[in-house]
Motif scaffolding. Sequence first.
Motif, PDB file in Angstrom:
ATOM      1  N   GLY A  44      -4.408   1.608  -1.481  1.00 61.31           N
ATOM      2  CA  GLY A  44      -4.329   2.964  -1.994  1.00 61.31           C
ATOM      3  C   GLY A  44      -5.523   3.833  -1.697  1.00 61.31           C
ATOM      4  O   GLY A  44      -5.592   4.961  -2.196  1.00 61.31           O
ATOM      5  N   ILE A  45      -6.476   3.375  -0.873  1.00 64.65           N
ATOM      6  CA  ILE A  45      -7.675   4.162  -0.582  1.00 64.65           C
ATOM      7  C   ILE A  45      -7.657   4.686   0.858  1.00 64.65           C
ATOM      8  O   ILE A  45      -7.728   5.881   1.099  1.00 64.65           O
ATOM      9  CB  ILE A  45      -8.946   3.338  -0.853  1.00 64.65           C
ATOM     10  N   ASP A  77       0.833  -1.199   0.000  1.00 60.79           N
ATOM     11  CA  ASP A  77       0.000   0.000   0.000  1.00 60.79           C
ATOM     12  C   ASP A  77       0.873   1.256   0.000  1.00 60.79           C
ATOM     13  O   ASP A  77       0.621   2.210  -0.747  1.00 60.79           O
ATOM     14  CB  ASP A  77      -0.915  -0.015   1.223  1.00 60.79           C
ATOM     15  N   TYR A 110      -5.909   3.043  -7.548  1.00 57.67           N
ATOM     16  CA  TYR A 110      -5.890   2.035  -6.490  1.00 57.67           C
ATOM     17  C   TYR A 110      -5.621   0.668  -7.100  1.00 57.67           C
ATOM     18  O   TYR A 110      -5.561   0.514  -8.326  1.00 57.67           O
ATOM     19  CB  TYR A 110      -7.222   2.023  -5.716  1.00 57.67           C
ATOM     20  N   HIS A 160      -5.735   4.955   4.604  1.00 59.17           N
ATOM     21  CA  HIS A 160      -4.418   4.840   5.238  1.00 59.17           C
ATOM     22  C   HIS A 160      -4.439   3.848   6.405  1.00 59.17           C
ATOM     23  O   HIS A 160      -3.415   3.253   6.729  1.00 59.17           O
ATOM     24  CB  HIS A 160      -3.947   6.203   5.741  1.00 59.17           C
ATOM     25  N   ARG A 165       2.391   5.581  -7.802  1.00 61.62           N
ATOM     26  CA  ARG A 165       1.272   5.883  -8.696  1.00 61.62           C
ATOM     27  C   ARG A 165       1.358   7.307  -9.219  1.00 61.62           C
ATOM     28  O   ARG A 165       1.899   8.209  -8.579  1.00 61.62           O
ATOM     29  CB  ARG A 165      -0.056   5.651  -7.981  1.00 61.62           C
ATOM     30  N   LYS A 166       0.803   7.533 -10.422  1.00 60.99           N
ATOM     31  CA  LYS A 166       0.864   8.828 -11.086  1.00 60.99           C
ATOM     32  C   LYS A 166      -0.241   9.775 -10.637  1.00 60.99           C
ATOM     33  O   LYS A 166      -0.158  10.980 -10.859  1.00 60.99           O
ATOM     34  CB  LYS A 166       0.779   8.643 -12.602  1.00 60.99           C
ATOM     35  N   ALA A 167      -1.294   9.235 -10.020  1.00 62.95           N
ATOM     36  CA  ALA A 167      -2.413  10.075  -9.584  1.00 62.95           C
ATOM     37  C   ALA A 167      -2.996   9.483  -8.303  1.00 62.95           C
ATOM     38  O   ALA A 167      -3.005   8.260  -8.121  1.00 62.95           O
ATOM     39  CB  ALA A 167      -3.485  10.155 -10.672  1.00 62.95           C
ATOM     40  N   PRO A 168      -3.492  10.315  -7.394  1.00 63.99           N
ATOM     41  CA  PRO A 168      -3.965   9.815  -6.099  1.00 63.99           C
ATOM     42  C   PRO A 168      -5.205   8.933  -6.185  1.00 63.99           C
ATOM     43  O   PRO A 168      -5.517   8.214  -5.238  1.00 63.99           O
ATOM     44  CB  PRO A 168      -4.264  11.104  -5.312  1.00 63.99           C
ATOM     45  N   GLU A 169      -5.919   8.982  -7.310  1.00 64.70           N
ATOM     46  CA  GLU A 169      -7.131   8.161  -7.412  1.00 64.70           C
ATOM     47  C   GLU A 169      -6.849   6.736  -7.880  1.00 64.70           C
ATOM     48  O   GLU A 169      -7.764   5.911  -7.970  1.00 64.70           O
ATOM     49  CB  GLU A 169      -8.142   8.816  -8.352  1.00 64.70           C
ATOM     50  N   ARG A 218       1.288   4.143  -3.135  1.00 66.46           N
ATOM     51  CA  ARG A 218       1.089   5.579  -2.955  1.00 66.46           C
ATOM     52  C   ARG A 218       2.285   6.383  -3.470  1.00 66.46           C
ATOM     53  O   ARG A 218       2.127   7.503  -3.958  1.00 66.46           O
ATOM     54  CB  ARG A 218       0.834   5.896  -1.484  1.00 66.46           C
ATOM     55  N   VAL A 219       3.480   5.801  -3.375  1.00 68.06           N
ATOM     56  CA  VAL A 219       4.677   6.491  -3.850  1.00 68.06           C
ATOM     57  C   VAL A 219       4.797   6.420  -5.369  1.00 68.06           C
ATOM     58  O   VAL A 219       5.176   7.394  -6.024  1.00 68.06           O
ATOM     59  CB  VAL A 219       5.939   5.895  -3.183  1.00 68.06           C
TER      60      VAL A 219
END
Length: 373
Positions: free
Chosen positions: A295-296, A236, A249, A298, A243-247, A240-241
Amino acid sequence: MTASLSETLTLVLIEDDDGDAFLVEELLKEADAPPRITWARSLAEGLPKLTADVQCVLVDLSLPDASGLEALEQVLAAAPHAAVLVLTGTSDAHVGVAAVQAGAQDYLVKQDITARLLVRSIRYSMERRRTQRMLVKAEVSAQENARLERGLLPVPLLSGDTIEHTTRYLPGSQGALLAGDFYDTVQTPDGSVHIVVGDVCGHGPDEAALGVALRIAWRTLVLAGRTGDVMLRTMDALLRVERKAPEIYTTLCTATLTPDLTHAELRVVGHPPPVLIRDGVVTAIGEGPSGPPLGIFHDAEWHAIDVPLGEEWSLMLYTDGLIEAAVEQDQLGVDGLVELVREHGHVDLDRLIRHVGTLTDDLAVVLVQRRAP
């Protein structure tokens, strides 16, 4: 009418006949941008002049020191970067056709040459040569990418033949070898067998690269003895590190088979449930997932699902590309997949994939089976 060349070219003319060479030079003077011409009377004289700045070569196929395709082959080898046109006599027109088949971009019969025809042939030949070079580069690049992508697909780490292990991997993007779906299987020294099937949301090279990173991270963690929730929390954090975008998952399903292969510990992380065949009964394991996708949240937690396997069983982990396939205009779904496996009586992955119909998404499947002793 004035002949047209859109740029000033550097051209080498290899021609032993003074009259023919003079004719070519005079005709090219009529072009809007007459080329810079270097004239050579023999192949031996011409080959050293085929430097990297030469864009086009006109070569007579009847030279004193080489003739026919022999001359052409040496020119092509010495100037692979240039467009090559061959000059023939009326009686040798068939040789011109053979020359094009051997690699020349065009041929001209000397008696038929006009300024307009000569300039147009040079221009078209250069464009054809440019296109050929681009196609070769694209093919080489595609081959290199294919080798790279194949190298990133996993090779299962299994010892012995106590279980049957089968996989299928079908990227949804046409021409691609990798997608955001990933899978892997590793047997650790204690005999436990660890399996993962995952799905990065989205499509494209970024998602494929992220899928590879997550798979390699999973294998590394398993080999280091970091399994269960520790492994999921680490993946997880990596997601988060990277991925290209926060959305973005990732869903996944992991299975750890005990060394005696009679039990499995599953974690269904926002992912479709595995399908189990045991004692002739086909079921989707678990009434719900072990927890949310990576990724959704924490502070997410995931609980393990303990599954007795027995002596003979088949366990199939898959991505949602399988259950989202269109069957008679409807999605297959988990229930439809279970029913389809039940109708077949066993799992044959090729037959199953053919039967489900049109795939609309990436697909990764891992099937492990154990036969009764």
